[in-house]
Write a protein that holds these residues in place. Structure first.
Motif, PDB file in Angstrom:
ATOM      1  N   CYS A  48       0.867  -1.182   0.000  1.00 56.61           N
ATOM      2  CA  CYS A  48       0.000   0.000   0.000  1.00 56.61           C
ATOM      3  C   CYS A  48       0.906   1.236   0.000  1.00 56.61           C
ATOM      4  CB  CYS A  48      -0.922   0.010   1.217  1.00 56.61           C
ATOM      5  SG  CYS A  48      -2.206   1.300   1.132  1.00 56.61           S
ATOM      6  N   GLU A  49       0.638   2.187  -0.895  1.00 53.14           N
ATOM      7  CA  GLU A  49       1.473   3.374  -1.034  1.00 53.14           C
ATOM      8  C   GLU A  49       0.906   4.561  -0.261  1.00 53.14           C
ATOM      9  OE1 GLU A  49       3.525   3.621  -5.242  1.00 53.14           O
ATOM     10  OE2 GLU A  49       1.390   3.248  -5.508  1.00 53.14           O
ATOM     11  N   GLY A  50       1.788   5.470   0.136  1.00 50.73           N
ATOM     12  CA  GLY A  50       1.385   6.743   0.717  1.00 50.73           C
ATOM     13  C   GLY A  50       0.477   6.614   1.927  1.00 50.73           C
ATOM     14  N   ILE A  51       0.929   5.886   2.942  1.00 54.35           N
ATOM     15  CA  ILE A  51       0.055   5.642   4.101  1.00 54.35           C
ATOM     16  C   ILE A  51       0.301   6.639   5.230  1.00 54.35           C
ATOM     17  CG2 ILE A  51      -0.108   3.188   3.545  1.00 54.35           C
ATOM     18  CD1 ILE A  51       1.854   2.637   5.835  1.00 54.35           C
ATOM     19  N   GLU A  52       1.165   7.631   5.006  1.00 51.32           N
ATOM     20  CA  GLU A  52       1.429   8.608   6.065  1.00 51.32           C
ATOM     21  C   GLU A  52       0.173   9.431   6.350  1.00 51.32           C
ATOM     22  OE1 GLU A  52       2.690  10.419   2.134  1.00 51.32           O
ATOM     23  OE2 GLU A  52       2.995   8.524   3.176  1.00 51.32           O
ATOM     24  N   SER A  53      -0.002   9.829   7.610  1.00 52.62           N
ATOM     25  CA  SER A  53      -1.195  10.579   8.014  1.00 52.62           C
ATOM     26  C   SER A  53      -1.186  11.991   7.450  1.00 52.62           C
ATOM     27  CB  SER A  53      -1.286  10.638   9.551  1.00 52.62           C
ATOM     28  OG  SER A  53      -1.310   9.335  10.100  1.00 52.62           O
ATOM     29  N   ASN A  54      -0.004  12.593   7.377  1.00 50.70           N
ATOM     30  CA  ASN A  54       0.122  13.966   6.893  1.00 50.70           C
ATOM     31  C   ASN A  54       1.019  13.970   5.661  1.00 50.70           C
ATOM     32  OD1 ASN A  54       0.643  16.714   6.439  1.00 50.70           O
ATOM     33  ND2 ASN A  54       0.676  17.190   8.623  1.00 50.70           N
ATOM     34  N   PRO A  55       0.462  14.311   4.482  1.00 51.61           N
ATOM     35  CA  PRO A  55       1.287  14.288   3.265  1.00 51.61           C
ATOM     36  C   PRO A  55       2.328  15.398   3.224  1.00 51.61           C
ATOM     37  CG  PRO A  55      -0.885  15.169   2.781  1.00 51.61           C
ATOM     38  CD  PRO A  55      -0.935  14.675   4.196  1.00 51.61           C
ATOM     39  N   ARG A  56       2.210  16.403   4.101  1.00 47.60           N
ATOM     40  CA  ARG A  56       3.188  17.490   4.131  1.00 47.60           C
ATOM     41  C   ARG A  56       4.340  17.130   5.068  1.00 47.60           C
ATOM     42  NH1 ARG A  56      -0.962  22.731   4.403  1.00 47.60           N
ATOM     43  NH2 ARG A  56      -1.989  22.319   2.406  1.00 47.60           N
ATOM     44  N   ASN A  57       4.951  16.034   4.726  1.00 47.43           N
ATOM     45  CA  ASN A  57       5.997  15.467   5.572  1.00 47.43           C
ATOM     46  C   ASN A  57       7.326  15.517   4.819  1.00 47.43           C
ATOM     47  OD1 ASN A  57       7.520  14.055   7.407  1.00 47.43           O
ATOM     48  ND2 ASN A  57       6.415  12.123   7.193  1.00 47.43           N
ATOM     49  N   TYR A  58       8.206  16.407   5.236  1.00 41.51           N
ATOM     50  CA  TYR A  58       9.486  16.585   4.557  1.00 41.51           C
ATOM     51  C   TYR A  58      10.622  16.508   5.574  1.00 41.51           C
ATOM     52  CZ  TYR A  58       6.769  18.403   0.612  1.00 41.51           C
ATOM     53  OH  TYR A  58       5.880  18.541  -0.422  1.00 41.51           O
ATOM     54  N   THR A  59      11.751  16.014   5.116  1.00 40.57           N
ATOM     55  CA  THR A  59      12.964  16.039   5.933  1.00 40.57           C
ATOM     56  C   THR A  59      14.039  16.811   5.186  1.00 40.57           C
ATOM     57  OG1 THR A  59      12.492  13.942   7.041  1.00 40.57           O
ATOM     58  CG2 THR A  59      14.781  14.655   6.999  1.00 40.57           C
ATOM     59  N   ARG A  60      14.719  17.683   5.920  1.00 35.48           N
ATOM     60  CA  ARG A  60      15.821  18.456   5.340  1.00 35.48           C
ATOM     61  C   ARG A  60      17.133  17.885   5.849  1.00 35.48           C
ATOM     62  NH1 ARG A  60      18.302  23.942   6.038  1.00 35.48           N
ATOM     63  NH2 ARG A  60      17.245  24.109   8.039  1.00 35.48           N
ATOM     64  N   PHE A  61      18.054  17.671   4.930  1.00 33.39           N
ATOM     65  CA  PHE A  61      19.340  17.067   5.245  1.00 33.39           C
ATOM     66  C   PHE A  61      20.470  18.068   5.043  1.00 33.39           C
ATOM     67  CE2 PHE A  61      16.536  13.644   4.108  1.00 33.39           C
ATOM     68  CZ  PHE A  61      16.913  12.567   4.893  1.00 33.39           C
ATOM     69  N   TYR A  62      21.513  17.917   5.832  1.00 33.41           N
ATOM     70  CA  TYR A  62      22.765  18.637   5.618  1.00 33.41           C
ATOM     71  C   TYR A  62      23.764  17.695   4.944  1.00 33.41           C
ATOM     72  CZ  TYR A  62      22.254  23.017   8.315  1.00 33.41           C
ATOM     73  OH  TYR A  62      21.912  24.268   8.754  1.00 33.41           O
ATOM     74  N   ILE A  63      24.545  18.243   4.018  1.00 34.24           N
ATOM     75  CA  ILE A  63      25.689  17.534   3.456  1.00 34.24           C
ATOM     76  C   ILE A  63      26.920  18.045   4.180  1.00 34.24           C
ATOM     77  CG2 ILE A  63      27.028  17.027   1.375  1.00 34.24           C
ATOM     78  CD1 ILE A  63      24.473  17.746  -0.223  1.00 34.24           C
ATOM     79  N   ILE A  64      27.694  17.141   4.750  1.00 31.96           N
ATOM     80  CA  ILE A  64      28.864  17.539   5.540  1.00 31.96           C
ATOM     81  C   ILE A  64      30.137  16.952   4.946  1.00 31.96           C
ATOM     82  CG2 ILE A  64      27.533  17.779   7.677  1.00 31.96           C
ATOM     83  CD1 ILE A  64      28.697  15.038   8.543  1.00 31.96           C
TER      84      ILE A  64
END
Length: 636
Positions: free
Chosen positions: A522-538
């Motif tokens: 089953c695809e896209g089962i998250e409760s909130n579709p506005r779910n983003y993660t920001r990453f740092y490149i080090i």
């Protein structure tokens, strides 16, 4: 036909199969996939496939049912990524080609090249030979225009593409360009297709004015049969009864074609609409439909353009479009292609950086298929090797010890907030610098063994955050299954695979399912579709300057401590306001060994030229300590 080779096939057996097919009149192309290697054999000869099945080293033979053979998804399941200079089109990237309809003068193409490059275009377009409906219209500058186009591309570091009209021009044009364009009127000029295909160079193939999708793919087949497999398809609108726009943009063709062929597909909103005001909304529609890029007409003075002025964007409009595309790219799970992309050739400062190969190595926390690895794939070249680490601390150590050139660490999530551990690790490792960022939309999927049934599930594993972000689905759709915390989302998929128990499933991203050969139930089962993660490149400090040279720096991360007196933090932040630096993030962190004392993490825009340096000098006088954790390019 598709000849699936055995995994343990020898080179001698492989060559024997190839020779047999060539003798029978077939053209043979070897395709190495992630799971299997196949020969694609096409030709007019008829052959009983049982003769091929009996050859040593052959596992299976599958007839190709489509009239287009080499271009079909049957032949190659994985997407083809086309390389044009240092630019890649396809996969998880969105490549933007921009420039004028026609090269009118050296000054004109140089000016437009500068503006589109600054805005983020990665390939420069411009017509030197213009096939026009009217014989009295401007036909282009010919070879002189090619010289101007090549000069502009070299000056601003962009590969160039232009349309070819005459088959006899192909050898001459190869000296000036990086990718041929086959225009809509020439899509079925088969002699032209053969001549261009023989060069082996990348080709942008536009859909004909009234061509069906199958006819379009058959034109691509001509190119591939003649010698090139580096083909980009371009949907540019088809002619219908409608006259409100120049053509009718067939957005629905994008996902349809992607199912039929492995070749990347881009869109041309300029020719599709013929109207400047419609180019931007249709560009967004094309990317939303899954297009791997756009070719957009831009002119510094459209009112005086020699051709197609009404559909050409002003540079300022193109710059806004690029910002909109950047925001949309994360939503569709892709990222904008940049020049130059982070490649090992330009960054191999430490020859011993990779313990595995000569390729660039990037470390991340988690198992293969984790969201952090997805962030790496969007920021770095495909040849990049990844180094999974058990903890965030291990990522930093891998970078410090030279086991990895770079690290990808999550900084914050729109739902879960800041990952404080990584802020503290940045503070602790003073030899590490932040040099870039990447934003990923978190799309959770229910993943199980192939053939598993959702109704039979009894246990669901994932990282605690992953479980929390899918609460509604778990409570309403899987209330009969127990949610069990696991150390990592991708690791949960690996665990379910090893358990070989169809009653177990995991919650993770689609890349994890692909890595471990599992099935998305089953695809896209998250409760909130506005779910983003920001990453740092080090990376280590000595490598940071090379990385930053790839794009304009516009943001900084810093950490400072202030005296323990009223208003000291306010005074420090006032320095940023004074110099027009827009603060984007502020966090306080306890100072180890000093109870109830805190340091402050700030992320800020750099403002006008020199403003940050002046502000930094003032902060150094006000604060007990100031350290710049890194400067980088942000388009968020």
């Amino acid at each position: 036909m598709i000849i699936v080779l055995k995994k343990q096939i020898s080179e001698m057996q492989k060559e024997s199969i190839r020779s047999f097919l060539v003798e029978k009149g077939y053209t043979v192309k070897e395709i190495v996939g992630q799971e299997e290697t196949v020969f694609g054999a096409v030709g007019q000869s008829t052959l009983d496939i049982r003769e091929v099945e009996l050859l040593e080293g052959v596992a299976n033979v599958v007839p190709i049912s489509k009239p287009y053979k080499l271009a079909s998804r049957e032949l190659k399941k994985e997407d083809t990524i086309v390389t044009v200079g240092k630019v890649k089109i396809g996969g998880n990237r969105i490549a933007i080609i921009a420039g004028p309809c026609a090269v009118e003068s050296r000054e004109q193409i140089m000016s437009i090249a500068a503006s589109v490059r600054e805005a983020g275009a990665v390939i420069l377009r411009g017509g030197a030979f213009k096939p026009r409906t009217s014989p009295y219209a401007f036909q282009g500058l010919g070879e002189e225009g090619l010289k101007y186009l090549k000069e502009a591309g070299e000056t601003y570091g962009m590969p160039v593409t232009t349309e070819i009209v005459n088959p006899s021009d192909a050898p001459m044009m190869t000296k000036y360009i990086d990718m041929f364009q086959i225009g809509a009127r020439n899509m079925q000029n088969f002699e032209l297709l053969k001549a261009v295909g023989k060069t082996g160079m990348p080709v942008l193939l536009k859909r004909g004015l009234c061509a069906t999708i199958e006819e379009w793919l058959m034109a691509a087949e001509y190119l591939m049969a003649s010698g090139t497999d580096q083909i980009v398809l371009c949907e540019r609108g088809i002619r219908t009864y409608e006259r409100a726009t120049r053509n009718t943009l067939d957005v629905s063709a994008i996902p349809v074609v992607q199912k039929m062929t492995h070749l990347p597909v881009i869109g041309d909103p300029s020719h599709a609409t013929g109207l400047r005001d419609m180019v931007s909304p249709m560009s967004l529609a094309l990317i939303a439909s899954g297009a791997s890029g756009l070719i957009v007409e831009v002119h510094n003075n459209p009112e005086k353009a020699f051709s197609d002025g009404p559909q050409s964007l002003y540079p300022s409009q193109f710059e806004k479009l690029m910002r909109d595309l950047h925001s949309l790219s994360a939503v569709v799970g892709k990222s904008l292609e940049r020049i130059p992309r982070i490649v090992p050739e330009s960054l191999a400062l430490n020859p011993t950086a990779s313990p595995v190969s000569d390729h660039l190595v990037v470390a991340f926390q988690g198992e293969r298929g984790a969201y952090s690895e997805l962030a790496i794939r969007r920021a770095f070249d495909e040849s990049t090797d990844v180094l999974p680490c058990k903890s965030f601390s291990d990522v930093f150590e891998a970078v410090l010890q030279g086991k990895a050139a770079y690290g990808m660490i999550p900084l914050e999530n729109t739902l879960g907030g800041t990952i404080y551990e990584n802020l503290d690790l940045l503070d602790r490792h003073q030899a590490i610098q932040v040099v870039g960022e990447q934003q990923i939309r978190i799309i959770h999927n229910l993943i199980g063994l192939p053939g598993s049934n959702i109704g039979s599930l009894r246990e669901v594993y994932s990282h605690p955050q992953g479980l929390a972000q899918c609460t509604e689905y778990l409570q309403h759709e899987l209330s009969y299954a127990q949610a069990i915390p696991f150390f990592d989302t991708a690791g949960a998929v690996a665990y379910v695979k090893d358990a070989k128990d169809p009653t177990k499933a995991a919650i993770a991203g689609a890349p994890a399912a692909k890595v471990y050969g599992m099935e998305i139930l089953c695809e896209g089962i998250e409760s909130n579709p506005r779910n983003y993660t920001r990453f740092y490149i080090i990376c280590r400090e000595e490598r940071s300057a090379v990385f930053r040279s790839t794009a304009a720096v516009n943001r900084a991360s810093l950490r400072f401590t202030v005296p323990d007196r009223p208003g000291s933090l306010f005074a420090a932040l006032l320095v940023l306001t004074k110099h027009g630096l827009n603060m984007k993030k502020l966090e306080s962190r306890p100072i180890p060994g000093k109870p109830w004392e805190y340091s402050f993490f700030v992320e800020t825009e750099l403002g006008e030229s020199g403003a940050f340096d002046v502000a930094l000098a003032e902060l150094s006088e006000l604060c007990l300590s100031v350290r710049v954790l890194g400067t980088f390019t942000s388009n968020l």
